[in-house]
Design an enzyme around this catalytic site. Structure first.
Site, PDB file in Angstrom:
ATOM      1  N   ASP A  46       0.838  -1.205   0.000  1.00  0.00           N
ATOM      2  CA  ASP A  46       0.000   0.000   0.000  1.00  0.00           C
ATOM      3  C   ASP A  46       0.868   1.249   0.000  1.00  0.00           C
ATOM      4  OD1 ASP A  46      -2.844   1.230   0.623  1.00  0.00           O
ATOM      5  OD2 ASP A  46      -1.413   2.257   1.923  1.00  0.00           O
ATOM      6  N   TYR A  51       3.310   9.750  -0.578  1.00  0.00           N
ATOM      7  CA  TYR A  51       4.375   9.128   0.217  1.00  0.00           C
ATOM      8  C   TYR A  51       5.751   9.363  -0.427  1.00  0.00           C
ATOM      9  CZ  TYR A  51       0.475   6.510   2.402  1.00  0.00           C
ATOM     10  OH  TYR A  51      -0.696   6.146   3.029  1.00  0.00           O
ATOM     11  N   LYS A  76      -2.547   5.870  -4.410  1.00  0.00           N
ATOM     12  CA  LYS A  76      -3.659   6.794  -4.132  1.00  0.00           C
ATOM     13  C   LYS A  76      -3.417   8.170  -4.750  1.00  0.00           C
ATOM     14  CE  LYS A  76      -3.665   4.660   0.469  1.00  0.00           C
ATOM     15  NZ  LYS A  76      -2.245   4.601   0.848  1.00  0.00           N
ATOM     16  N   HIS A 109      -7.411   9.519  -2.038  1.00  0.00           N
ATOM     17  CA  HIS A 109      -6.786   9.456  -0.710  1.00  0.00           C
ATOM     18  C   HIS A 109      -7.655  10.072   0.398  1.00  0.00           C
ATOM     19  CE1 HIS A 109      -2.454   9.072   1.016  1.00  0.00           C
ATOM     20  NE2 HIS A 109      -3.337   8.868   1.958  1.00  0.00           N
TER      21      HIS A 109
END
Ligand code: NAD
Length: 275
Positions: A46, A51, A76, A109
């Protein structure tokens, strides 16, 4: 080690119940962590555009050498990419960084209700799914009114809603809504970012089973029919968090953990306010 378990999504696709979360794993660290996770048996990873580690995740996937079709890769769409054209472009960028022909799951997200573009964005995700470049599409951090809004406007129910969920914040009302609409609940921060390890009740149950508190918490997610995505960069913990398919919590254990729920147990932001 016993076989990992899966859950069937409302579009027929199966998702592993335990995945590897990589928030706060930087791009340089990600290849090693992702490779270690896949070697430990995880097949689901994930990540998210925000990120900043999609390239590192790609390197880890390549290094592990497991056939693509055995993996389940989620990424996402970030908050500043809502809207049709933005979303389509953001998705292309993620896919390129991941060096994949398709992702298994693409999520919005956060709903960012103040921007109020999430219905349009949800339609854009349908276009991505139709192109075959995302096998399944879903959402993250959507509260019940946000879900009602996208379902009401488009008639399309997300396969999954990835939300903050751990023993101190159990989201029972939200989960009931998901169950009624055949939306799978995926737990982010399933270990409460480490807080569950400090809970004496969980520690007691762990001791009784000869397991660790993290394993007890993850078993609680599994036995509740949830998908959980624990994060660690420590090799021994990566292994430990996946070694949860060969023991069972009793009904009594489950009932005791249910008492830890606290409606003020949220760690992350309130999705209604977060932009
Ligand atoms: P988590 O609950 O998985 O906890 C991770 C922390 O717990 C680690 O940093 C480590 O300190 C500790 N830990 C992990 N395994 C342990 C073990 N076996 N023993 C002792 N300590 C241990 O928290 P998280 O990273 O916030 O959440 C997991 C994943 O969920 C993220 O990596 C990300 O993929 C996802 N996530 C999604 C959202 C979202 O908005 N959709 C938000 C947060 C996190």
């Amino acid at each position: 080690m016993a076989q990992q378990t899966h859950i069937r999504l409302n579009d027929g696709v199966e998702i592993p119940q335990i995945g590897f979360g990589v928030w706060q794993v930087d791009n340089a660290e990600a290849p090693k962590a992702v490779k270690a996770a896949i070697e430990a048996g995880y097949r689901s990873i994930d990540t998210a555009a925000i990120y900043g580690n999609e390239e590192g995740v790609a390197a880890g996937i390549r290094a592990a050498g497991v056939p693509r079709e055995q993996l389940f890769i989620t990424t996402k769409l970030w908050n500043d990419r809502h809207g049709t054209q933005n979303a389509l472009k953001a998705f292309d960028e993620s896919l390129k960084k991941l060096r994949l022909e398709y992702v298994d799951l693409y999520l919005i997200h956060w709903p960012t209700p103040r921007t109020n573009l999430y219905v349009e964005t949800w339609r854009a995700l349908q276009e991505i799914k139709s192109s075959g470049r995302a096998k399944s599409v879903g959402v993250s951090n959507f509260k019940v009114p946000h879900l009602e809004h996208i379902i009401g406007e488009t008639g399309i129910v997300p396969v999954i809603n990835q939300i903050e969920l751990h023993p101190r914040f159990q989201q029972t009302v939200q989960r009931e809504f998901h169950a009624r609409h055949k939306i799978v609940t995926e737990s982010w921060s399933p270990l409460g970012q480490g807080r569950v390890m400090k809970d004496p009740l969980i520690a007691g149950i762990a001791q009784k089973h000869g397991r660790t508190p993290a394993q007890v918490a993850l078993r609680w997610h599994i036995q509740n029919g949830l998908v959980a995505i624990p994060k660690s960069v420590t090799p021994a913990r990566i292994v430990e968090n996946f070694d949860v398919f060969n023991f069972e919590l009793t009904e009594d254990d489950m009932a005791k953990i249910a008492t830890l729920d606290n409606n003020r147990g949220r760690i992350g932001p309130d999705p209604e306010l977060f932009t």
